[in-house]
Design an enzyme around this catalytic site. Structure first.
Site, PDB file in Angstrom:
ATOM      1  N   HIS A 163      -7.262  -5.817  -0.743  1.00 28.61           N
ATOM      2  CA  HIS A 163      -6.254  -4.894  -0.442  1.00 28.61           C
ATOM      3  C   HIS A 163      -5.276  -5.683   0.784  1.00 28.61           C
ATOM      4  O   HIS A 163      -4.298  -5.043   1.093  1.00 28.61           O
ATOM      5  CB  HIS A 163      -6.595  -3.530  -0.219  1.00 28.61           C
ATOM      6  CG  HIS A 163      -5.529  -2.512   0.036  1.00 28.61           C
ATOM      7  ND1 HIS A 163      -5.094  -1.891  -1.005  1.00 28.61           N
ATOM      8  CD2 HIS A 163      -5.133  -1.863   1.092  1.00 28.61           C
ATOM      9  CE1 HIS A 163      -4.161  -1.171  -0.956  1.00 28.61           C
ATOM     10  NE2 HIS A 163      -3.901  -1.121   0.562  1.00 28.61           N
ATOM     11  N   ASP A 181      -8.967  -4.945  -5.144  1.00 29.14           N
ATOM     12  CA  ASP A 181      -8.568  -3.499  -5.125  1.00 29.14           C
ATOM     13  C   ASP A 181      -9.361  -2.834  -5.701  1.00 29.14           C
ATOM     14  O   ASP A 181      -9.998  -3.228  -6.860  1.00 29.14           O
ATOM     15  CB  ASP A 181      -7.163  -3.265  -5.690  1.00 29.14           C
ATOM     16  CG  ASP A 181      -6.138  -3.524  -4.372  1.00 29.14           C
ATOM     17  OD1 ASP A 181      -6.195  -3.077  -3.391  1.00 29.14           O
ATOM     18  OD2 ASP A 181      -4.975  -4.113  -4.583  1.00 29.14           O
ATOM     19  N   SER A 186       0.722  -1.189   0.048  1.00 24.67           N
ATOM     20  CA  SER A 186       0.082  -0.031   0.041  1.00 24.67           C
ATOM     21  C   SER A 186       0.884   1.174   0.082  1.00 24.67           C
ATOM     22  O   SER A 186       1.707   1.435  -0.898  1.00 24.67           O
ATOM     23  CB  SER A 186      -1.083  -0.082   1.214  1.00 24.67           C
ATOM     24  OG  SER A 186      -1.979   0.961   1.018  1.00 24.67           O
TER      25      SER A 186
END
Length: 342
Positions: A315, A283, A200
């Site tokens: 995610h 995502d 991330s």
């Protein structure tokens, strides 16, 4: 996303709406902000759990993984790599160190604001096995925050910390990551290679390391690979979302810290580096777009890069499952290290 919003301006025949006025402009701006907020809220896209539950489960997984790692592996905790209070590394050493071994630097996510080193580890079953097979050392990097311009960033206190970042602090966070890599290279010249892994926001920071001018640091780390998982490579959209409420990034700060705008043609010192860009099936569309465009930018610049879209993952579990030896991303990480002759 953009196509949908632009349709508000255009008639079915393709001509601009003649009646479009300030009220419509306000509506369009509000719709764009609302859409951006959703696109950059990964917890809203999970197919497994609702928004709050998926974050709680992620933190719980990281906490348990950290406890297991520190109970089973040789560690050097809170190793300073700079003068700031929070500039620390946690190092997980090979069980049988030799004169040369690779090192993997993991940078956790949390939108540059949340999580702590103690919540940054995955359950290290495969890391432990890898440390036996390849004498692989692992380093987890703390990401820290500043309270005021010119001050040393304080130790990150986790999700409940109310302090805001000073304007331009993204510059300092990128510099900290680069300093940590230089520190590792200087302190451990026997390393047979450095591998970056970021998730991330951590993938953003790892990508910025790839664009570093190492002459400024007096050392050129032997970076052999980078694993960029569900990352953000263009920060400008972030400036229009809730994420920027604490970051206070200006457009200029966002642009000079956007990896996609810092891609340079591959140099001889970087030819050995292989990059794997990873995105989860669940995502958001923006995370998919950013991964695809950064992949294309690296390809155009001559980098050895591949793109992996991991099915049935969101995610959060796309990185959590690195605890499983049979997981596709786990296998690809270990295969890259193997191909390097380690």
């Amino acid at each position: 996303m953009v196509e949908h919003l632009c349709s508000l301006l255009v008639q079915p025949g393709g001509e601009l709406q003649e009646s479009f006025g300030w009220g419509d402009l306000v509506q369009l701006a509000g719709s764009l902000k609302e859409e951006l907020e959703m696109q950059y809220s990964p917890s809203q896209w999970s197919h497994r759990l609702d928004e709050g539950a998926v974050v709680e489960a992620h933190v719980r997984e990281l906490t348990e993984g950290t406890r297991t790692a520190q109970a089973t592996l040789r560690t050097l905790l809170h190793v300073p790599y700079g003068g700031g209070d929070g500039e620390k590394l946690d190092i997980y050493l090979p069980t049988d160190p030799s004169s040369a071994f690779p090192l993997l630097l993991y940078i956790h996510g949390g939108y540059w604001q949340f999580l702590r080193t103690c919540l940054a580890l995955q359950r290290p079953l495969w890391w432990h096995r890898a440390s036996q097979w390849w004498r692989l050392a692992m380093t987890w990097l703390r990401k820290v925050r500043g309270a005021r311009a010119g001050a040393a960033p304080p130790r990150c206190r986790g999700p409940s910390s109310p302090c805001a970042l000073c304007p331009g602090h993204m510059d300092e966070m990128v510099a900290q990551v680069r300093r940590s890599v230089a520190f590792i290279a200087q302190q451990h010249p026997q390393l047979s290679g450095v591998y970056l892994c970021g998730h991330s926001a951590g993938a953003h920071l790892a990508a910025m390391v790839l664009s570093t001018n190492w002459e400024e640091y007096g050392v050129t780390p032997d970076i052999r690979g980078a694993f960029l998982v569900s990352g953000v490579y263009d920060l400008e959209p972030i400036t229009h979302t809730y994420v920027n409420n604490l970051l206070h990034m200006s457009r200029e700060v966002a642009r000079r810290n956007s990896p996609i705008l810092c891609v340079a043609a591959v140099e001889p010192a970087r030819e050995a580096c292989e990059v794997l860009i990873v995105v989860a099936q669940h995502d958001s569309l923006e995370f998919h777009r950013q991964s695809q465009e950064y992949f294309q930018a690296l390809c155009s610049a001559g980098w050895r890069v591949s793109l992996l879209d991991v099915a049935d993952m969101d995610h959060f579990d796309v990185i959590e499952k690195l605890s499983q030896e049979s997981y596709i991303l786990t296998r690809m990480v270990l295969n890259m290290i193997t191909r390097a002759g380690i």
